[in-house]
Each structure stands twice: as C-alpha cells, then as structure tokens.
Scaffold this motif. Sequence first.
Motif, PDB file in Angstrom:
ATOM      1  N   ALA A 135       0.838  -1.201   0.000  1.00 38.80           N
ATOM      2  CA  ALA A 135       0.000   0.000   0.000  1.00 38.80           C
ATOM      3  C   ALA A 135       0.873   1.251   0.000  1.00 38.80           C
ATOM      4  CB  ALA A 135      -0.919   0.003   1.231  1.00 38.80           C
ATOM      5  N   LEU A 136       0.706   2.093  -1.019  1.00 44.15           N
ATOM      6  CA  LEU A 136       1.355   3.400  -1.083  1.00 44.15           C
ATOM      7  C   LEU A 136       0.346   4.410  -0.554  1.00 44.15           C
ATOM      8  CD1 LEU A 136       2.909   3.183  -4.677  1.00 44.15           C
ATOM      9  CD2 LEU A 136       3.792   2.248  -2.531  1.00 44.15           C
ATOM     10  N   VAL A 137       0.587   4.921   0.643  1.00 44.39           N
ATOM     11  CA  VAL A 137      -0.435   5.645   1.384  1.00 44.39           C
ATOM     12  C   VAL A 137      -0.113   7.145   1.456  1.00 44.39           C
ATOM     13  CG1 VAL A 137      -1.681   5.799   3.575  1.00 44.39           C
ATOM     14  CG2 VAL A 137      -0.849   3.585   2.764  1.00 44.39           C
ATOM     15  N   SER A 138      -1.001   7.967   0.878  1.00 42.33           N
ATOM     16  CA  SER A 138      -0.843   9.428   0.898  1.00 42.33           C
ATOM     17  C   SER A 138       0.546   9.839   0.404  1.00 42.33           C
ATOM     18  CB  SER A 138      -1.088   9.992   2.309  1.00 42.33           C
ATOM     19  OG  SER A 138      -2.456   9.936   2.640  1.00 42.33           O
ATOM     20  N   VAL A 139       0.958   9.271  -0.706  1.00 42.29           N
ATOM     21  CA  VAL A 139       2.291   9.547  -1.228  1.00 42.29           C
ATOM     22  C   VAL A 139       2.259  10.740  -2.181  1.00 42.29           C
ATOM     23  CG1 VAL A 139       3.030   7.159  -0.975  1.00 42.29           C
ATOM     24  CG2 VAL A 139       2.048   7.918  -3.150  1.00 42.29           C
ATOM     25  N   GLY A 140       3.442  11.294  -2.417  1.00 42.38           N
ATOM     26  CA  GLY A 140       3.584  12.368  -3.381  1.00 42.38           C
ATOM     27  C   GLY A 140       4.089  11.844  -4.704  1.00 42.38           C
ATOM     28  N   ALA A 141       3.629  12.445  -5.794  1.00 40.37           N
ATOM     29  CA  ALA A 141       4.079  12.092  -7.138  1.00 40.37           C
ATOM     30  C   ALA A 141       4.258  13.377  -7.933  1.00 40.37           C
ATOM     31  CB  ALA A 141       3.083  11.167  -7.830  1.00 40.37           C
ATOM     32  N   GLY A 142       5.014  13.276  -9.008  1.00 40.84           N
ATOM     33  CA  GLY A 142       5.241  14.462  -9.829  1.00 40.84           C
ATOM     34  C   GLY A 142       5.799  14.079 -11.178  1.00 40.84           C
ATOM     35  N   PRO A 143       5.962  15.050 -12.058  1.00 37.75           N
ATOM     36  CA  PRO A 143       6.558  14.769 -13.367  1.00 37.75           C
ATOM     37  C   PRO A 143       7.976  14.220 -13.197  1.00 37.75           C
ATOM     38  CG  PRO A 143       5.611  16.982 -13.287  1.00 37.75           C
ATOM     39  CD  PRO A 143       5.629  16.474 -11.888  1.00 37.75           C
ATOM     40  N   ILE A 144       8.343  13.256 -14.020  1.00 37.98           N
ATOM     41  CA  ILE A 144       9.674  12.649 -13.947  1.00 37.98           C
ATOM     42  C   ILE A 144      10.274  12.649 -15.350  1.00 37.98           C
ATOM     43  CG2 ILE A 144      11.003  10.595 -13.341  1.00 37.98           C
ATOM     44  CD1 ILE A 144       8.757   9.820 -11.423  1.00 37.98           C
ATOM     45  N   ARG A 145      11.361  13.367 -15.498  1.00 33.74           N
ATOM     46  CA  ARG A 145      11.970  13.510 -16.824  1.00 33.74           C
ATOM     47  C   ARG A 145      13.067  12.482 -17.090  1.00 33.74           C
ATOM     48  NH1 ARG A 145      10.716  18.505 -14.901  1.00 33.74           N
ATOM     49  NH2 ARG A 145       9.397  19.804 -16.254  1.00 33.74           N
ATOM     50  N   GLN A 146      13.705  11.976 -16.032  1.00 32.33           N
ATOM     51  CA  GLN A 146      14.780  11.004 -16.241  1.00 32.33           C
ATOM     52  C   GLN A 146      14.177   9.652 -16.617  1.00 32.33           C
ATOM     53  OE1 GLN A 146      14.054  12.859 -13.374  1.00 32.33           O
ATOM     54  NE2 GLN A 146      15.835  12.685 -12.034  1.00 32.33           N
ATOM     55  N   PRO A 147      14.520   9.105 -17.789  1.00 31.45           N
ATOM     56  CA  PRO A 147      13.886   7.859 -18.256  1.00 31.45           C
ATOM     57  C   PRO A 147      14.032   6.692 -17.282  1.00 31.45           C
ATOM     58  CG  PRO A 147      15.086   8.909 -20.040  1.00 31.45           C
ATOM     59  CD  PRO A 147      15.437   9.666 -18.797  1.00 31.45           C
ATOM     60  N   GLY A 148      15.233   6.519 -16.706  1.00 31.07           N
ATOM     61  CA  GLY A 148      15.432   5.393 -15.805  1.00 31.07           C
ATOM     62  C   GLY A 148      14.588   5.502 -14.546  1.00 31.07           C
ATOM     63  N   VAL A 149      14.559   6.687 -13.944  1.00 34.52           N
ATOM     64  CA  VAL A 149      13.733   6.901 -12.752  1.00 34.52           C
ATOM     65  C   VAL A 149      12.267   6.677 -13.093  1.00 34.52           C
ATOM     66  CG1 VAL A 149      12.985   8.600 -11.047  1.00 34.52           C
ATOM     67  CG2 VAL A 149      15.387   8.504 -11.729  1.00 34.52           C
ATOM     68  N   ARG A 150      11.836   7.218 -14.226  1.00 31.94           N
ATOM     69  CA  ARG A 150      10.431   7.076 -14.637  1.00 31.94           C
ATOM     70  C   ARG A 150      10.061   5.600 -14.819  1.00 31.94           C
ATOM     71  NH1 ARG A 150      10.512  10.545 -18.508  1.00 31.94           N
ATOM     72  NH2 ARG A 150      10.924   9.090 -20.213  1.00 31.94           N
ATOM     73  N   TRP A 151      10.946   4.813 -15.430  1.00 29.68           N
ATOM     74  CA  TRP A 151      10.649   3.397 -15.675  1.00 29.68           C
ATOM     75  C   TRP A 151      10.379   2.670 -14.360  1.00 29.68           C
ATOM     76  CZ3 TRP A 151      11.837  -1.611 -14.688  1.00 29.68           C
ATOM     77  CH2 TRP A 151      11.471  -2.570 -15.628  1.00 29.68           C
ATOM     78  N   PHE A 152      11.248   2.849 -13.378  1.00 35.99           N
ATOM     79  CA  PHE A 152      11.074   2.148 -12.103  1.00 35.99           C
ATOM     80  C   PHE A 152       9.843   2.644 -11.353  1.00 35.99           C
ATOM     81  CE2 PHE A 152      15.799   1.209 -12.215  1.00 35.99           C
ATOM     82  CZ  PHE A 152      15.641  -0.163 -12.340  1.00 35.99           C
ATOM     83  N   VAL A 153       9.634   3.960 -11.328  1.00 30.88           N
ATOM     84  CA  VAL A 153       8.519   4.522 -10.570  1.00 30.88           C
ATOM     85  C   VAL A 153       7.180   4.095 -11.152  1.00 30.88           C
ATOM     86  CG1 VAL A 153       7.326   6.683 -10.052  1.00 30.88           C
ATOM     87  CG2 VAL A 153       9.771   6.476  -9.596  1.00 30.88           C
ATOM     88  N   VAL A 154       7.034   4.165 -12.455  1.00 33.33           N
ATOM     89  CA  VAL A 154       5.764   3.798 -13.090  1.00 33.33           C
ATOM     90  C   VAL A 154       5.446   2.327 -12.836  1.00 33.33           C
ATOM     91  CG1 VAL A 154       4.641   3.430 -15.320  1.00 33.33           C
ATOM     92  CG2 VAL A 154       5.781   5.596 -14.837  1.00 33.33           C
TER      93      VAL A 154
END
Length: 387
Positions: A135-154
């Motif tokens: 469970a990801l509870v009340s987390v923050g998210a935002g635009p991610i421009r770095q491809p590697g970071v975006r791949w893992f986060v998504v």
Amino acid sequence: MSGIGLFGLLGSGNLGNDASLLAMLGHLRAAHPHARIDALCGGPDQVRATFGLEATALYRTTEFTTASGVRSAVAKAVAKLGELVRTAAWVRRHDVVIVPGMGVLEATLPLRPWGFPYSLFVLCLAGRLFGTPVALVSVGAGPIRQPGVRWFVVRAARLATYRSYRDTGSRDALAALGVDVRADRVYPDLAFALPGPDAPGGTGVVGVGVMAYRGGPGDRAHADRIHDDYLARLIELVRGLTGDGRAVRLLTGDRMDLAVAHAVVAALPDAPVSAANASTVDELLAELAGVDVVVASRYHNVLCALGLGRPVVSLGYAAKNAALMDTMGLPGFSHSIRDFDVDLVRAQVADLCRRAQEVSAALLVAAKYQRQLLDEQFAALSAMVAS
C-alpha cells in the motif's frame, strides 16, 4: 498474523519522512495493538532508537560507492542483486507492507534510478510475486523527466495493491505518466494526523526553515551556484527580518540543513538569530510551537507549522508546497525558493504577524478537517490489514 511491514527512507535524517512514519505508527498501534510491526528502511538504528521498531537496513554501504571502473560496476551490481534478495525475503514474511507517505513517486530533487526508485520497484514486484499487498499511502508524485527513474517509478506504482495521494496534483502527475488512477483516492498527508504540542503563540519569534538546496534533477552542473544564490538571498531575508525588530529561529528538516543554518548565523553575528537542531519529529514540533510565524521550504516544515495553526510563508522547490498552501487557505503566500522577493516575503511576514490570531484560528479548523479525512483512510487501511 505474520505482521505489518513499513518501508521507506525512514530514520535517514529527513524529519518529513519520519513524521509520516510516526503518524502511521500512531494509527497502527491504536487500531492493531497485537500486530507485529517492523521496518525495512534507510536508517535502521535511528528507527529502533526513536520509534521502538525492529528494523532492517535497506542498503549496504557498498551501494553508495562512487568509484568508477569494471570492478566498481560489478560490486554495485552484486549489491543491487543482494538488495533484491533481502527485500523479497523481507516482504514474504509479512501480511501487508505499507509505504507511509513521503514523495516516493516524485523526482523534485536529484535522484538516481538505481537508488530508491529501484528499491520501490523491487518492493512492489516482490509483493506481487508473494501475494503480499503493498500500500502506497498518501504519497507524493510528480513529473519525472529522467527515463530510468520514470521506468522504475511507473512500474512500481502499477504493481502496488493500493495507492492514495497527498494532493490531486500527485494523482494527475501519475496519470500523465501512464498509470491508471481511476480507482485511486486523494487524502491529506499523513503528518496531519500527528498530535502537536500546545502552541499558544505570542513569542515574537519568526521561524525560518532553511534547506540545503542545490536545485533539481537537471541542475547538477550548476548546483554550487544555485546553492550560493539561495544562501545569499536567505541571509538577506533574515537580515531584513531582524532589521524589522524580529528575533529569528532557524529551523531544519533534514540533517544536511544544519550547515546552512550555521552559515546564516555566522553571516549575522550581531543579529538576534539562533539555530535549532531538531533531530526528531517531536523536537521539530516543539520548535514550531515556539514561534509565531514560519517561513519555510521543506514540505513537512510547512505542513507541521500549518497543522499547529502557525501562519506560513512558503518558499517552495516544487508544486506540492503551493498545493498545500492552497488547501489550507493561504494561496497568496507561496513563492519559489529560486527567486523569491525578499521585500515581499518580509511584508507578508509583517502582515501575518498582525493577523496571527485570526489566521491561526482558520488554520486550526482546516487542519481538523484534514485529520477527519485521514481517519477515513485509516479505516480503509485497517480493513486491508485485518483481511
């Protein structure tokens, strides 16, 4: 019940992350007094000492070496494989794993793909493989421009069993990254659930939250210049506030901020300026209770001050600060940490000092409503833990 696992960069010196942990622990210990709770985290020694939890280290020290070459690359790869094995074994021992708040789906500050984004992905993947809800509870998210970071986060977000966000901007940002958020909810940040000390005010002190700010993910080449510009502007602000006849208490939200506080004090040796050194959430709340108005940049410094009914001027480094200020009824008091107008901030501090009682009463009403919304989410989480 095998137990409840808490996961994140907890106990690593960031008081905002620890505030989220403390709030979640307060709920779990009240609602599930017989549950076994432990953590997989960045600072296990601190978590054991401060929160009384069994804690396991998320990282090994070799994972942060900066040496280059084939041998170093092999060592780092082995370390990451070891992290995968440790995380999977830890997840398997639990009935549910909770990531309590934090900006785990954002990249507003410099971030590397093989750091926490990879760790979060491994956690959520292990949860799916072993049937352990994450469970990801009340987390923050935002635009991610770095491809590697975006791949893992998504992919981590898609694998999670439950997702909620601390503001609508976070949910919208994750949707823009291609995650289906239609079943996800927006709830307040977990730190609104923290019980604060009595905060009567009337001290005549302005709290100024400092930050070891060096820009965002795309600013590494200019980080030193950005930091120097920020520090010069910060010193000018504090000099102006003391020139207006106000004492200033410098507040930190992360252990790395203390050097900035010391630099400001050293630059103004004859001014009524002192630096706090809060190392726990309770100490931070006590510091905030001892000032009348707060000027701050770190998100949880802003939030905790608002939760105590302290009028705030935000010098934010990301959209989350402005969203929080809007929610709490102070939309005109948000500025960018990069180019804030010192004279305007001083004028707004003077205005909030004059209207402190009125503004504080409104903030306390707004904070109570945020806690009521969190109670709704806690009920949903309790059902998940009990199932």
